[in-house]
Design a protein around this motif. Structure first.
Motif, PDB file in Angstrom:
ATOM      1  N   VAL A  80      -0.243 -59.431 -11.952  1.00 47.17           N
ATOM      2  CA  VAL A  80      -0.893 -60.681 -11.517  1.00 47.17           C
ATOM      3  C   VAL A  80      -1.873 -61.149 -12.586  1.00 47.17           C
ATOM      4  O   VAL A  80      -1.882 -62.319 -12.968  1.00 47.17           O
ATOM      5  N   SER A  81      -2.683 -60.228 -13.087  1.00 54.19           N
ATOM      6  CA  SER A  81      -3.652 -60.557 -14.146  1.00 54.19           C
ATOM      7  C   SER A  81      -2.962 -61.036 -15.417  1.00 54.19           C
ATOM      8  O   SER A  81      -3.421 -61.982 -16.056  1.00 54.19           O
ATOM      9  N   ALA A  82      -1.873 -60.373 -15.783  1.00 52.23           N
ATOM     10  CA  ALA A  82      -1.151 -60.730 -17.010  1.00 52.23           C
ATOM     11  C   ALA A  82      -0.585 -62.150 -16.933  1.00 52.23           C
ATOM     12  O   ALA A  82      -0.400 -62.790 -17.974  1.00 52.23           O
ATOM     13  N   GLN A  83      -0.333 -62.638 -15.735  1.00 54.14           N
ATOM     14  CA  GLN A  83       0.173 -64.005 -15.561  1.00 54.14           C
ATOM     15  C   GLN A  83      -0.947 -65.038 -15.587  1.00 54.14           C
ATOM     16  O   GLN A  83      -0.696 -66.232 -15.475  1.00 54.14           O
ATOM     17  N   GLY A  84      -2.193 -64.576 -15.685  1.00 55.00           N
ATOM     18  CA  GLY A  84      -3.334 -65.484 -15.721  1.00 55.00           C
ATOM     19  C   GLY A  84      -3.942 -65.745 -14.362  1.00 55.00           C
ATOM     20  O   GLY A  84      -4.947 -66.443 -14.244  1.00 55.00           O
ATOM     21  N   ALA A  85      -3.338 -65.190 -13.320  1.00 54.32           N
ATOM     22  CA  ALA A  85      -3.872 -65.365 -11.964  1.00 54.32           C
ATOM     23  C   ALA A  85      -5.011 -64.377 -11.729  1.00 54.32           C
ATOM     24  O   ALA A  85      -5.170 -63.415 -12.479  1.00 54.32           O
ATOM     25  N   THR A  86      -5.793 -64.624 -10.708  1.00 48.89           N
ATOM     26  CA  THR A  86      -6.922 -63.754 -10.380  1.00 48.89           C
ATOM     27  C   THR A  86      -6.558 -62.895  -9.172  1.00 48.89           C
ATOM     28  O   THR A  86      -6.396 -63.413  -8.072  1.00 48.89           O
ATOM     29  N   PRO A  87      -6.414 -61.564  -9.388  1.00 50.65           N
ATOM     30  CA  PRO A  87      -6.050 -60.700  -8.266  1.00 50.65           C
ATOM     31  C   PRO A  87      -7.270 -60.272  -7.454  1.00 50.65           C
ATOM     32  O   PRO A  87      -8.343 -60.013  -8.002  1.00 50.65           O
ATOM     33  N   HIS A  88      -7.077 -60.204  -6.155  1.00 49.40           N
ATOM     34  CA  HIS A  88      -8.101 -59.709  -5.234  1.00 49.40           C
ATOM     35  C   HIS A  88      -7.429 -58.682  -4.338  1.00 49.40           C
ATOM     36  O   HIS A  88      -6.225 -58.743  -4.113  1.00 49.40           O
ATOM     37  N   VAL A  89      -8.208 -57.759  -3.816  1.00 52.93           N
ATOM     38  CA  VAL A  89      -7.657 -56.693  -2.979  1.00 52.93           C
ATOM     39  C   VAL A  89      -8.227 -56.796  -1.579  1.00 52.93           C
ATOM     40  O   VAL A  89      -9.428 -56.988  -1.400  1.00 52.93           O
ATOM     41  N   PHE A  90      -7.348 -56.670  -0.612  1.00 58.41           N
ATOM     42  CA  PHE A  90      -7.743 -56.582   0.788  1.00 58.41           C
ATOM     43  C   PHE A  90      -7.229 -55.249   1.290  1.00 58.41           C
ATOM     44  O   PHE A  90      -6.035 -54.974   1.199  1.00 58.41           O
ATOM     45  N   VAL A  91      -8.116 -54.395   1.783  1.00 58.85           N
ATOM     46  CA  VAL A  91      -7.742 -53.058   2.229  1.00 58.85           C
ATOM     47  C   VAL A  91      -7.566 -53.046   3.738  1.00 58.85           C
ATOM     48  O   VAL A  91      -8.448 -53.465   4.480  1.00 58.85           O
ATOM     49  N   ASP A  92      -6.417 -52.559   4.167  1.00 58.36           N
ATOM     50  CA  ASP A  92      -6.156 -52.334   5.592  1.00 58.36           C
ATOM     51  C   ASP A  92      -6.323 -50.840   5.817  1.00 58.36           C
ATOM     52  O   ASP A  92      -5.510 -50.038   5.368  1.00 58.36           O
ATOM     53  N   ALA A  93      -7.392 -50.468   6.488  1.00 57.08           N
ATOM     54  CA  ALA A  93      -7.711 -49.059   6.691  1.00 57.08           C
ATOM     55  C   ALA A  93      -6.797 -48.400   7.714  1.00 57.08           C
ATOM     56  O   ALA A  93      -6.692 -47.180   7.756  1.00 57.08           O
ATOM     57  N   ALA A  94      -6.129 -49.188   8.545  1.00 58.94           N
ATOM     58  CA  ALA A  94      -5.151 -48.703   9.523  1.00 58.94           C
ATOM     59  C   ALA A  94      -5.645 -47.452  10.250  1.00 58.94           C
ATOM     60  O   ALA A  94      -6.615 -47.514  10.987  1.00 58.94           O
ATOM     61  N   LEU A  95      -5.002 -46.315  10.013  1.00 62.26           N
ATOM     62  CA  LEU A  95      -5.338 -45.097  10.748  1.00 62.26           C
ATOM     63  C   LEU A  95      -6.726 -44.545  10.461  1.00 62.26           C
ATOM     64  O   LEU A  95      -7.348 -43.949  11.319  1.00 62.26           O
ATOM     65  N   SER A  96      -7.192 -44.704   9.240  1.00 62.78           N
ATOM     66  CA  SER A  96      -8.434 -44.038   8.858  1.00 62.78           C
ATOM     67  C   SER A  96      -9.674 -44.678   9.456  1.00 62.78           C
ATOM     68  O   SER A  96     -10.704 -44.029   9.575  1.00 62.78           O
ATOM     69  N   GLY A  97      -9.581 -45.937   9.837  1.00 65.69           N
ATOM     70  CA  GLY A  97     -10.731 -46.593  10.443  1.00 65.69           C
ATOM     71  C   GLY A  97     -11.672 -47.149   9.402  1.00 65.69           C
ATOM     72  O   GLY A  97     -11.814 -46.620   8.311  1.00 65.69           O
ATOM     73  N   CYS A  98     -12.319 -48.234   9.726  1.00 70.08           N
ATOM     74  CA  CYS A  98     -13.195 -48.918   8.775  1.00 70.08           C
ATOM     75  C   CYS A  98     -14.397 -48.074   8.381  1.00 70.08           C
ATOM     76  O   CYS A  98     -14.807 -48.072   7.238  1.00 70.08           O
ATOM     77  N   VAL A  99     -14.969 -47.372   9.305  1.00 68.80           N
ATOM     78  CA  VAL A  99     -16.186 -46.616   9.013  1.00 68.80           C
ATOM     79  C   VAL A  99     -15.893 -45.446   8.092  1.00 68.80           C
ATOM     80  O   VAL A  99     -16.628 -45.175   7.156  1.00 68.80           O
ATOM     81  N   MET A 100     -14.796 -44.764   8.335  1.00 66.75           N
ATOM     82  CA  MET A 100     -14.482 -43.562   7.556  1.00 66.75           C
ATOM     83  C   MET A 100     -13.889 -43.864   6.191  1.00 66.75           C
ATOM     84  O   MET A 100     -13.919 -43.030   5.308  1.00 66.75           O
ATOM     85  N   SER A 101     -13.330 -45.018   5.999  1.00 68.63           N
ATOM     86  CA  SER A 101     -12.555 -45.304   4.793  1.00 68.63           C
ATOM     87  C   SER A 101     -13.314 -45.070   3.498  1.00 68.63           C
ATOM     88  O   SER A 101     -12.764 -44.576   2.535  1.00 68.63           O
ATOM     89  N   ARG A 102     -14.550 -45.433   3.459  1.00 70.22           N
ATOM     90  CA  ARG A 102     -15.307 -45.277   2.216  1.00 70.22           C
ATOM     91  C   ARG A 102     -15.814 -43.852   2.013  1.00 70.22           C
ATOM     92  O   ARG A 102     -16.218 -43.484   0.926  1.00 70.22           O
ATOM     93  N   GLU A 103     -15.755 -43.036   3.050  1.00 71.70           N
ATOM     94  CA  GLU A 103     -16.282 -41.682   2.959  1.00 71.70           C
ATOM     95  C   GLU A 103     -15.191 -40.620   2.853  1.00 71.70           C
ATOM     96  O   GLU A 103     -15.354 -39.606   2.198  1.00 71.70           O
ATOM     97  N   VAL A 104     -14.091 -40.822   3.544  1.00 69.73           N
ATOM     98  CA  VAL A 104     -13.021 -39.831   3.595  1.00 69.73           C
ATOM     99  C   VAL A 104     -11.792 -40.421   2.925  1.00 69.73           C
ATOM    100  O   VAL A 104     -11.217 -41.367   3.426  1.00 69.73           O
ATOM    101  N   LEU A 105     -11.421 -39.866   1.787  1.00 66.15           N
ATOM    102  CA  LEU A 105     -10.316 -40.423   1.022  1.00 66.15           C
ATOM    103  C   LEU A 105      -9.080 -39.549   1.120  1.00 66.15           C
ATOM    104  O   LEU A 105      -9.148 -38.344   1.324  1.00 66.15           O
ATOM    105  N   ASP A 106      -7.933 -40.160   0.974  1.00 65.99           N
ATOM    106  CA  ASP A 106      -6.646 -39.484   0.989  1.00 65.99           C
ATOM    107  C   ASP A 106      -6.579 -38.556  -0.226  1.00 65.99           C
ATOM    108  O   ASP A 106      -6.726 -38.989  -1.358  1.00 65.99           O
TER     109      ASP A 106
END
Length: 129
Positions: A80-106
């Motif tokens: 996406v970046s190489a094409q000149g577009a600006t990439p953004h990330v949206f994280v779907d925490a799904a099973l891990s839950g929003c609270v745990m996602s930043r603390e408990v990693l796969d």
């Protein structure tokens, strides 16, 4: 001229993403672009300088419990970046839950903790589907 937001939804995303995007199929400024994990589907997208592209990263899929393949996802963002577009990330925490996602990693080899932590830190959105 205003350009649409391109939402890249990998094949391992929760089914609710596809259901929601089907509701917005004719929206003039929101374009849903399904991509198969491990493929180069995104290479067929027409992207231009300044395009706003959002890629959905699944932290822990509700069926498999796996995260989106990190190396492939980073390659997708790089394309996406190489094409000149600006990439953004949206994280779907799904099973891990929003609270745990930043603390408990796969800890599996396909989702190295440092890579996932960097992705989480750069994400502009985090949700639990």
């Amino acid at each position: 001229r205003e350009r649409p937001i391109r939402l890249l939804v990998p094949s391992d995303a929760h089914y609710c993403w596809r259901n929601i995007m089907n509701s917005y199929e004719t929206h003039p400024y929101l374009h849903h672009c399904p991509v198969a994990v491990g493929s180069d589907d995104a290479h067929g997208l027409r992207l231009r300088d300044g395009d706003f592209v959002v890629a959905v990263f699944t932290l822990a899929n509700t069926v498999s419990g796996r995260a989106t393949e990190l190396a492939w996802f980073q390659g997708l963002l790089g394309h996406v970046s190489a094409q000149g577009a600006t990439p953004h990330v949206f994280v779907d925490a799904a099973l891990s839950g929003c609270v745990m996602s930043r603390e408990v990693l796969d800890l599996r080899a396909d989702a190295p903790p440092d890579g996932v932590a960097a992705l989480l830190s750069s994400a502009f959105g985090l949700v639990q589907s």
